[in-house]
Design a protein around this motif. Structure first.
Motif, PDB file in Angstrom:
ATOM      1  N   ALA A  71       0.385  -0.722   0.217  1.00 59.22           N
ATOM      2  CA  ALA A  71       0.046  -0.166   0.163  1.00 59.22           C
ATOM      3  C   ALA A  71       0.604   1.068   0.195  1.00 59.22           C
ATOM      4  N   LYS A  72       2.284   1.086   0.684  1.00 58.37           N
ATOM      5  CA  LYS A  72       3.114   2.762   0.444  1.00 58.37           C
ATOM      6  C   LYS A  72       3.432   2.145  -0.691  1.00 58.37           C
ATOM      7  N   TYR A  73       3.823   2.071  -1.601  1.00 58.99           N
ATOM      8  CA  TYR A  73       4.708   1.800  -2.646  1.00 58.99           C
ATOM      9  C   TYR A  73       3.828   3.451  -3.529  1.00 58.99           C
ATOM     10  N   PRO A  74       2.706   3.107  -3.929  1.00 58.13           N
ATOM     11  CA  PRO A  74       2.283   4.867  -4.701  1.00 58.13           C
ATOM     12  C   PRO A  74       2.445   5.460  -4.266  1.00 58.13           C
ATOM     13  N   PHE A  75       2.437   5.976  -2.619  1.00 56.28           N
ATOM     14  CA  PHE A  75       3.038   7.338  -1.896  1.00 56.28           C
ATOM     15  C   PHE A  75       4.528   7.086  -2.517  1.00 56.28           C
ATOM     16  N   PHE A  76       5.889   6.379  -2.127  1.00 59.16           N
ATOM     17  CA  PHE A  76       7.008   6.573  -2.661  1.00 59.16           C
ATOM     18  C   PHE A  76       7.319   7.143  -4.325  1.00 59.16           C
ATOM     19  N   ILE A  77       6.116   6.498  -5.151  1.00 54.47           N
ATOM     20  CA  ILE A  77       6.321   7.046  -5.951  1.00 54.47           C
ATOM     21  C   ILE A  77       5.568   8.409  -6.360  1.00 54.47           C
ATOM     22  N   HIS A  78       4.940   8.430  -5.608  1.00 54.88           N
ATOM     23  CA  HIS A  78       4.491   9.973  -5.373  1.00 54.88           C
ATOM     24  C   HIS A  78       5.446  11.202  -5.153  1.00 54.88           C
ATOM     25  N   GLN A  79       5.754  10.586  -3.815  1.00 55.30           N
ATOM     26  CA  GLN A  79       7.100  11.362  -3.727  1.00 55.30           C
ATOM     27  C   GLN A  79       7.987  11.995  -3.951  1.00 55.30           C
ATOM     28  N   LEU A  80       8.775  10.117  -5.257  1.00 51.73           N
ATOM     29  CA  LEU A  80      10.117  10.354  -5.623  1.00 51.73           C
ATOM     30  C   LEU A  80       9.767  11.192  -7.185  1.00 51.73           C
ATOM     31  N   LYS A  81       8.234  10.929  -7.636  1.00 48.59           N
ATOM     32  CA  LYS A  81       8.124  12.090  -8.814  1.00 48.59           C
ATOM     33  C   LYS A  81       8.235  13.783  -8.582  1.00 48.59           C
ATOM     34  N   GLN A  82       8.841  13.969  -7.796  1.00 48.00           N
ATOM     35  CA  GLN A  82       8.856  15.233  -7.562  1.00 48.00           C
ATOM     36  C   GLN A  82      10.052  15.890  -7.763  1.00 48.00           C
ATOM     37  N   ILE A  83      11.303  14.461  -7.588  1.00 48.15           N
ATOM     38  CA  ILE A  83      12.226  14.843  -8.046  1.00 48.15           C
ATOM     39  C   ILE A  83      12.546  14.963  -9.821  1.00 48.15           C
ATOM     40  N   TRP A  84      11.517  14.444 -10.410  1.00 47.95           N
ATOM     41  CA  TRP A  84      11.334  15.184 -11.872  1.00 47.95           C
ATOM     42  C   TRP A  84      10.727  15.783 -11.781  1.00 47.95           C
ATOM     43  N   LEU A  85       9.755  16.308 -11.303  1.00 50.71           N
ATOM     44  CA  LEU A  85       8.797  17.702 -11.542  1.00 50.71           C
ATOM     45  C   LEU A  85       9.811  19.093 -11.297  1.00 50.71           C
TER      46      LEU A  85
END
Length: 65
Positions: free
Chosen positions: A46-60
Motif C-alpha cells: 500500500a505504501k508503494y504509490p506514496f513512494f512513487i508520488h514522492q520520488l516523482k517530485q524529483i523529476w518535477l
C-alpha cells in the motif's frame, strides 16, 4: 581532545524530516530510513504509490528549474 564534526541536516523529500544521513538524487535528499524502506517495499504494498508520488517530485522539480 579532538572536536567532532557535526553533519548538516537535510530535509528528506519522502518523510519531510530533517536528518543527517542519506543520499542525494539530483538535488533532492532521501534519508537512510526512507531509502531502506523504499528498497524493501514490494510493488503490491500500500505504501508503494506514496513512494512513487514522492520520488516523482524529483523529476518535477528538475523540469521546473
Amino acid at each position: 581532545m579532538e572536536a567532532q564534526q557535526v553533519q548538516p541536516k537535510h530535509k528528506c523529500i519522502v518523510c519531510e524530516q530533517s536528518k543527517e544521513e542519506g543520499i542525494f538524487i539530483v538535488s533532492e535528499f532521501i534519508c537512510t530510513d526512507c531509502e531502506t524502506e523504499i528498497v524493501h517495499t514490494d510493488a503490491q504494498d500500500a505504501k508503494y504509490p506514496f513512494f512513487i508520488h514522492q520520488l516523482k517530485q524529483i523529476w518535477l522539480q528538475q523540469n521546473n528549474a
